[in-house]
Enzyme design. Structure first.
Site, short mmCIF file in Angstrom:
data_model
loop_
_atom_site.label_atom_id
_atom_site.label_comp_id
_atom_site.label_asym_id
_atom_site.label_seq_id
_atom_site.Cartn_x
_atom_site.Cartn_y
_atom_site.Cartn_z
N ASP A 145 55.34 47.59 35.64
CA ASP A 145 54.55 47.26 36.84
C ASP A 145 53.88 48.52 37.41
OD1 ASP A 145 53.55 45.66 38.87
OD2 ASP A 145 55.38 45.70 40.06
N ASN A 167 57.22 40.22 27.42
CA ASN A 167 58.07 39.84 26.29
C ASN A 167 58.92 41.04 25.91
OD1 ASN A 167 57.19 37.15 25.85
ND2 ASN A 167 55.28 37.97 25.01
N LYS A 169 61.08 42.58 23.36
CA LYS A 169 61.25 42.29 21.93
C LYS A 169 62.43 43.02 21.30
CE LYS A 169 57.09 41.54 19.84
NZ LYS A 169 56.68 40.16 20.09
N ARG A 190 37.84 40.08 42.48
CA ARG A 190 38.97 40.91 42.93
C ARG A 190 40.12 40.91 41.93
NH1 ARG A 190 41.80 39.59 47.44
NH2 ARG A 190 41.10 37.46 47.65
N LYS A 191 39.95 40.19 40.81
CA LYS A 191 41.05 40.07 39.84
C LYS A 191 40.89 41.09 38.71
CE LYS A 191 40.19 35.65 39.22
NZ LYS A 191 40.28 34.25 38.80
C1 LIG Z 1 51.90 47.93 47.98
C2 LIG Z 1 50.66 48.29 48.69
C3 LIG Z 1 49.67 48.89 47.83
C4 LIG Z 1 49.70 50.39 47.87
C5 LIG Z 1 48.73 50.93 46.89
C6 LIG Z 1 48.85 52.43 46.81
C7 LIG Z 1 47.81 52.99 45.91
C8 LIG Z 1 48.23 52.95 44.48
C9 LIG Z 1 49.54 53.50 44.26
C10 LIG Z 1 50.27 53.11 43.21
C11 LIG Z 1 49.80 52.16 42.16
C12 LIG Z 1 50.66 51.06 41.76
C13 LIG Z 1 52.10 51.33 41.70
C14 LIG Z 1 52.83 50.22 42.33
C15 LIG Z 1 52.84 49.02 41.46
C16 LIG Z 1 53.72 48.00 42.03
C17 LIG Z 1 52.91 46.96 42.66
C18 LIG Z 1 53.77 45.92 43.28
O1 LIG Z 1 54.93 45.87 43.05
S1 LIG Z 1 53.08 44.82 44.32
C19 LIG Z 1 54.46 43.85 44.88
C20 LIG Z 1 54.59 42.54 44.17
N1 LIG Z 1 53.49 41.70 44.47
C21 LIG Z 1 53.41 41.02 45.63
O2 LIG Z 1 54.26 41.06 46.47
C22 LIG Z 1 52.16 40.21 45.81
C23 LIG Z 1 52.40 38.95 46.61
N2 LIG Z 1 51.18 38.16 46.60
C24 LIG Z 1 50.23 38.34 47.53
O3 LIG Z 1 50.39 39.09 48.49
C25 LIG Z 1 48.95 37.60 47.32
O4 LIG Z 1 49.16 36.49 46.50
C26 LIG Z 1 47.86 38.51 46.68
C27 LIG Z 1 47.57 39.71 47.61
C28 LIG Z 1 48.27 39.01 45.29
C29 LIG Z 1 46.58 37.69 46.51
O5 LIG Z 1 46.34 37.07 47.72
P1 LIG Z 1 44.86 36.98 48.32
O6 LIG Z 1 44.94 36.09 49.50
O7 LIG Z 1 44.28 38.35 48.55
O8 LIG Z 1 44.00 36.38 47.16
P2 LIG Z 1 43.92 34.85 46.66
O9 LIG Z 1 42.71 34.24 47.27
O10 LIG Z 1 45.20 34.15 46.79
O11 LIG Z 1 43.68 35.10 45.10
C30 LIG Z 1 42.53 35.79 44.64
C31 LIG Z 1 42.24 35.27 43.27
O12 LIG Z 1 43.37 35.55 42.41
C32 LIG Z 1 43.92 34.32 41.89
N3 LIG Z 1 45.36 34.48 41.85
C33 LIG Z 1 46.17 34.93 42.82
N4 LIG Z 1 47.43 34.94 42.42
C34 LIG Z 1 47.44 34.46 41.15
C35 LIG Z 1 48.45 34.28 40.18
N5 LIG Z 1 49.73 34.55 40.45
N6 LIG Z 1 48.10 33.82 38.97
C36 LIG Z 1 46.78 33.55 38.67
N7 LIG Z 1 45.78 33.73 39.55
C37 LIG Z 1 46.10 34.17 40.77
C38 LIG Z 1 43.47 33.25 42.87
O13 LIG Z 1 43.46 31.96 42.25
C39 LIG Z 1 42.09 33.73 43.23
O14 LIG Z 1 41.25 33.44 42.15
P3 LIG Z 1 39.69 33.05 42.35
O15 LIG Z 1 39.05 34.23 43.09
O16 LIG Z 1 39.69 31.83 43.19
O17 LIG Z 1 39.16 32.88 40.97
#
Ligand SMILES: CCCCCCCC/C=C\CCCCCCCC(=O)SCCNC(=O)CCNC(=O)[C@H](O)C(C)(C)COP(=O)(O)OP(=O)(O)OC[C@H]1O[C@@H](n2cnc3c(N)ncnc32)[C@H](O)[C@@H]1OP(=O)(O)O
Length: 224
Positions: A145, A167, A169, A190-191
């Site tokens: 992740d 997966n 393996k 945004r995806k």
């Molecule tokens: C943490 C803050 C960030 C700090 C960044 C620092 C800088 C970089 C530093 C470091 C890099 C990385 C290091 C860390 C990596 C670890 C990352 C994690 O562990 S993250 C925690 C686990 N994840 C959650 O807790 C998400 C929980 N979910 C949500 O909050 C929402 O569902 C969210 C934000 C992901 C999307 O919500 P919406 O309201 O913005 O967007 P909607 O409208 O629902 O979806 C947009 C499009 O995506 C599709 N979509 C959304 N979820 C989907 C899914 N599960 N499967 C398929 N499609 C999905 C939808 O169908 C839609 O598609 P269409 O535009 O209509 O085509």
């Protein structure tokens, strides 16, 4: 491999010994200086070799540092605390950087902007054990992740994991070094769609494969 595990366990024993008695700042003059001084503290970059790194990890690190010389690859620094967190959350630490050297996640990520891909060199320490002698699946998922997330965050900005499909393996031996290759396959609005493989340092064993969907956060939407 055995040596890096031994080094990590030595750190663990030292920490256990220090647990009793005085406060952390009283025991640690460096910590005390940080707590009581107004001087600006330069955060430690954890994506650099430390004594817990095995020979394999150092060797791969040196190879990638060489690749950085012509600018095609870049080493990404890594800190415990995100600059994004607010002052009241300053005790919060990045999950993967919350362990003492060698006990948990030892890793460095390199990024290639032309190819939109990252390579993460990862050595999982003794605190990440699942089945005896092997890494816990949750620790592998965490590292995937973080590595794939970084590959998404560089072009995408602030992203969150929406879907991660792994997966498993082959089991990964504890304290061994693996290479996580991640690449950005597609962006749709945004995806961000990414994929990755986890292989042994010599690339002979394919341990895991994964795909991930990361969503660029919408500034208009609240997270809760
Ligand atoms: C943490 C803050 C960030 C700090 C960044 C620092 C800088 C970089 C530093 C470091 C890099 C990385 C290091 C860390 C990596 C670890 C990352 C994690 O562990 S993250 C925690 C686990 N994840 C959650 O807790 C998400 C929980 N979910 C949500 O909050 C929402 O569902 C969210 C934000 C992901 C999307 O919500 P919406 O309201 O913005 O967007 P909607 O409208 O629902 O979806 C947009 C499009 O995506 C599709 N979509 C959304 N979820 C989907 C899914 N599960 N499967 C398929 N499609 C999905 C939808 O169908 C839609 O598609 P269409 O535009 O209509 O085509």
């Amino acid at each position: 491999m055995l040596r890096s595990c031994t080094a990590a366990l030595r750190t663990l024993r030292a920490l256990r010994g220090r647990r009793e008695g005085a406060s952390p700042a009283a025991r640690d003059p460096v910590l005390a200086r940080r707590w009581f001084s107004t001087e600006k503290v330069i955060p430690k970059d954890h994506a650099l070799p430390n004594p817990s790194w095995s020979k394999d990890l150092r060797l791969l690190f040196d190879q990638f540092m060489k690749k950085c010389e012509d600018g095609s690859w870049e080493r990404l620094p890594s800190y415990k605390n995100s600059k994004l967190v607010k002052e009241q959350l300053s005790q919060a630490q990045l999950f993967t950087r919350g362990y003492e050297d060698g006990l948990g996640f030892e890793y460095v990520i390199f990024y290639n902007d032309d190819e939109k891909r990252t390579v993460c060199l990862f050595q999982g320490g003794p605190y990440l054990q699942g089945v005896p002698g092997f890494l816990h699946g949750g620790a592998i998922a965490t590292m995937i992740d973080a590595a794939v997330g970084m590959c998404a965050a560089i072009p995408g900005g602030i992203v969150m994991t929406a879907n991660l499909n792994i997966n498993f393996k082959r089991p990964i031996p504890l304290c061994s070094v693996v290479v996580i290759n991640s690449q950005l396959d597609k962006i749709e609005g945004r995806k961000l769609f990414l994929s990755c493989t986890v292989r042994s340092a010599d690339e002979k064993i394919l341990y895991s494969e994964a795909t991930g969907l990361f969503i660029k956060l919408d500034p208009e939407k609240s997270l809760i």
